[in-house]
Design a protein around this motif. Structure first.
Motif, short mmCIF file in Angstrom:
data_model
loop_
_atom_site.label_atom_id
_atom_site.label_comp_id
_atom_site.label_asym_id
_atom_site.label_seq_id
_atom_site.Cartn_x
_atom_site.Cartn_y
_atom_site.Cartn_z
N SER A 188 0.81 -1.22 0.00
CA SER A 188 0.00 0.00 0.00
C SER A 188 0.85 1.27 0.00
CB SER A 188 -0.94 0.02 1.21
OG SER A 188 -0.20 -0.11 2.42
N GLU A 189 2.13 1.16 0.41
CA GLU A 189 2.98 2.35 0.47
C GLU A 189 3.23 2.90 -0.93
OE1 GLU A 189 3.66 -0.50 1.89
OE2 GLU A 189 4.34 -0.26 3.95
N ALA A 190 3.38 4.22 -1.00
CA ALA A 190 3.59 4.87 -2.29
C ALA A 190 4.99 4.61 -2.85
CB ALA A 190 3.34 6.36 -2.18
N GLY A 191 5.97 4.45 -1.98
CA GLY A 191 7.34 4.29 -2.43
C GLY A 191 7.74 2.86 -2.68
N VAL A 192 9.04 2.63 -2.68
CA VAL A 192 9.59 1.31 -3.01
C VAL A 192 9.77 0.44 -1.78
CG1 VAL A 192 11.56 0.15 -4.11
CG2 VAL A 192 10.78 2.35 -4.98
N ASP A 193 9.81 1.04 -0.59
CA ASP A 193 10.14 0.31 0.63
C ASP A 193 9.24 -0.91 0.85
OD1 ASP A 193 12.05 2.20 1.02
OD2 ASP A 193 11.04 3.23 2.68
N GLY A 194 7.93 -0.72 0.63
CA GLY A 194 7.00 -1.83 0.85
C GLY A 194 7.24 -3.00 -0.08
N PHE A 195 7.56 -2.70 -1.32
CA PHE A 195 7.86 -3.77 -2.28
C PHE A 195 9.15 -4.49 -1.89
CE2 PHE A 195 4.85 -1.45 -4.93
CZ PHE A 195 4.17 -2.48 -5.54
N GLU A 196 10.13 -3.72 -1.44
CA GLU A 196 11.39 -4.34 -1.03
C GLU A 196 11.17 -5.29 0.14
OE1 GLU A 196 15.93 -3.08 0.36
OE2 GLU A 196 14.36 -1.55 0.18
N ALA A 197 10.38 -4.85 1.13
CA ALA A 197 10.11 -5.70 2.28
C ALA A 197 9.35 -6.95 1.88
CB ALA A 197 9.31 -4.90 3.32
N ALA A 198 8.40 -6.81 0.94
CA ALA A 198 7.63 -7.97 0.49
C ALA A 198 8.51 -8.97 -0.25
CB ALA A 198 6.48 -7.52 -0.41
N LEU A 199 9.44 -8.47 -1.07
CA LEU A 199 10.34 -9.38 -1.78
C LEU A 199 11.29 -10.09 -0.82
CD1 LEU A 199 11.21 -7.39 -5.04
CD2 LEU A 199 9.81 -9.45 -4.82
N GLU A 200 11.66 -9.42 0.26
CA GLU A 200 12.47 -10.09 1.27
C GLU A 200 11.70 -11.26 1.87
OE1 GLU A 200 15.49 -9.81 1.82
OE2 GLU A 200 16.15 -7.80 1.26
N ARG A 201 10.41 -11.07 2.11
CA ARG A 201 9.57 -12.16 2.61
C ARG A 201 9.48 -13.29 1.60
NH1 ARG A 201 3.75 -10.35 4.22
NH2 ARG A 201 3.68 -12.57 4.76
N LEU A 202 9.43 -12.93 0.33
CA LEU A 202 9.24 -13.94 -0.72
C LEU A 202 10.52 -14.69 -1.08
CD1 LEU A 202 6.73 -11.94 -2.92
CD2 LEU A 202 6.28 -14.15 -1.83
N ARG A 203 11.58 -14.42 -0.38
CA ARG A 203 12.77 -15.27 -0.50
C ARG A 203 12.48 -16.66 0.07
NH1 ARG A 203 17.76 -12.55 -1.42
NH2 ARG A 203 17.64 -10.27 -1.24
N ASP A 204 11.49 -16.74 0.94
CA ASP A 204 11.10 -18.00 1.58
C ASP A 204 10.40 -18.90 0.56
OD1 ASP A 204 10.06 -20.08 3.05
OD2 ASP A 204 8.95 -18.82 4.47
N PRO A 205 10.97 -20.03 0.17
CA PRO A 205 10.35 -20.89 -0.85
C PRO A 205 9.00 -21.46 -0.41
CG PRO A 205 12.26 -21.97 0.13
CD PRO A 205 12.27 -20.55 0.61
N GLU A 206 8.83 -21.66 0.89
CA GLU A 206 7.54 -22.19 1.37
C GLU A 206 6.43 -21.16 1.19
OE1 GLU A 206 7.70 -23.75 5.30
OE2 GLU A 206 9.26 -25.24 4.82
N LEU A 207 6.73 -19.89 1.47
CA LEU A 207 5.73 -18.84 1.26
C LEU A 207 5.42 -18.71 -0.22
CD1 LEU A 207 3.95 -16.53 2.26
CD2 LEU A 207 5.96 -15.01 2.13
N ARG A 208 6.43 -18.77 -1.06
CA ARG A 208 6.19 -18.68 -2.51
C ARG A 208 5.29 -19.83 -2.97
NH1 ARG A 208 11.86 -17.84 -2.91
NH2 ARG A 208 12.15 -19.79 -4.09
N ALA A 209 5.57 -21.03 -2.48
CA ALA A 209 4.78 -22.20 -2.90
C ALA A 209 3.33 -22.07 -2.45
CB ALA A 209 5.41 -23.46 -2.34
N GLN A 210 3.11 -21.60 -1.22
CA GLN A 210 1.75 -21.48 -0.70
C GLN A 210 0.96 -20.41 -1.46
OE1 GLN A 210 0.15 -23.42 1.83
NE2 GLN A 210 -1.50 -22.41 0.70
#
Length: 327
Positions: free
Chosen positions: A276-298
């Motif tokens: 929801s953030e206007a800048g890039v920070d939120g996307f960066e944080a989300a991609l850090e979460r998506l490094r987790d292969p289990e989260l990506r698979a789910q």
């Protein structure tokens, strides 16, 4: 029932509008409806996909002859800006033109509820929401292309990717900045560049992108994009629906989107991750979460299940009902 299913400038228009028309015709074939791709009033319904001057002429003639007119609302002034060179200049006068042109139809087909809400500020013509749909057959066997496309573009998993025309409106600045902030991840944007049609800012973003950000240009088999990509990152600012998003979901890819009204039907944390953030920070944080292969698979599994309601088989009957209603 015979349909004149007309797509003005068919040989020149690419991207989502072209794909939508391809999907519609596959649905008409599935419904076993008789149709011609030529503009003609020797039909029960005149259906136009792009309200250019020729379509408008036929729509006016159809109304005078009592032939019902159906039009898809692929184009809005809001969606037109930040696309190609001069589109921002043209977006302002485009709205009154579209208000008039869409007003010539007896029924309008909107690809999403968001698009429908916009169009209802343009005209009082009745609207129906019918998704562009996702053609699962187009993706068949995409997994077999993974090694080929990773090697071709020197990509390592997990690759962050996007599919479609490279235009500013789709979040180009965010995509490039994410690649710059996350140099250990590969980013790949699969789709036509058309640099001659881009403004200076867009061209500069592409040419000055970091080494881990690849713009492939046109790819001969789009299945390769879904094979080589691991996280579909779609930071678009404005979208009528997003066929590439539906394709990524159908391919079982986790999706990351900007939290805009178009994507209100997606559930954050279940169907996708939203920022929801206007800048890039939120996307960066989300991609850090998506490094987790289990989260990506789910998330990918949930996305694939959710995409089933957008299959061509599920959408086709809505066109049948609409045609019967206007006739």
């Amino acid at each position: 029932m015979k349909i004149s299913h007309y797509f003005e400038l068919e040989s020149h228009v690419t991207g989502g509008i072209h794909e939508s028309v391809v999907h519609q015709r596959k649905m008409l074939d599935r419904l076993d409806l008789t149709y011609t791709t030529e503009p003609t009033l020797e039909a029960d319904v005149f259906h136009c996909n792009l309200m250019g001057p020729r379509s408008v002429w036929y729509a006016r003639q159809a109304r005078s002859k009592g032939v019902p007119v159906v039009a898809n609302t692929h184009v809005t002034a809001e969606d037109f800006g930040d696309s190609f060179r001069f589109t921002n200049t043209l977006a302002k006068p485009l709205k009154p033109y579209l208000e008039w042109a869409y007003g010539l139809a007896d029924a309008l087909v909107c690809p999403s509820e968001y698009n429908q809400d916009l169009i209802e500020t343009y005209t009082e013509t009745p609207t129906t929401v019918v998704s562009n749909g996702v053609d699962r057959s187009k993706l068949a066997g995409f997994e077999s292309l993974e090694d080929e496309y990773r090697e071709r573009y020197d990509l390592e998993s997990p690759t962050v990717f996007l599919v479609g025309h490279v235009i500013k409106r789709k979040g180009l600045k965010t995509f490039v900045e994410l690649a710059r902030r996350l140099p250990d991840l590969d980013f790949a944007w699969f789709g036509p560049l058309d640099l001659s049609l881009k403004g200076r800012e867009t061209t500069a973003l592409i040419e000055n992108a970091p080494d881990n950000c690849t713009f492939t240009g046109y790819v001969d088999d789009i299945r390769g994009a879904y094979a080589a990509g691991d996280v579909f990152c779609f930071p678009t600012h404005e979208e009528n629906e997003g066929i590439a998003l539906l394709e990524a979901m159908a391919a079982g890819k986790p999706v990351l989107v900007r939290d805009i009204e178009t994507f209100s039907w997606l559930e954050d944390g279940k169907d996708c991750l939203k920022v929801s953030e206007a800048g890039v920070d939120g996307f960066e944080a989300a991609l850090e979460r998506l490094r987790d292969p289990e989260l990506r698979a789910q998330l990918g599994s949930n996305a694939a299940a959710r995409s089933e309601e957008f299959s061509l088989e599920a959408v086709a009957n809505q066109y049948q009902s609409l045609y019967e209603e206007v006739v």
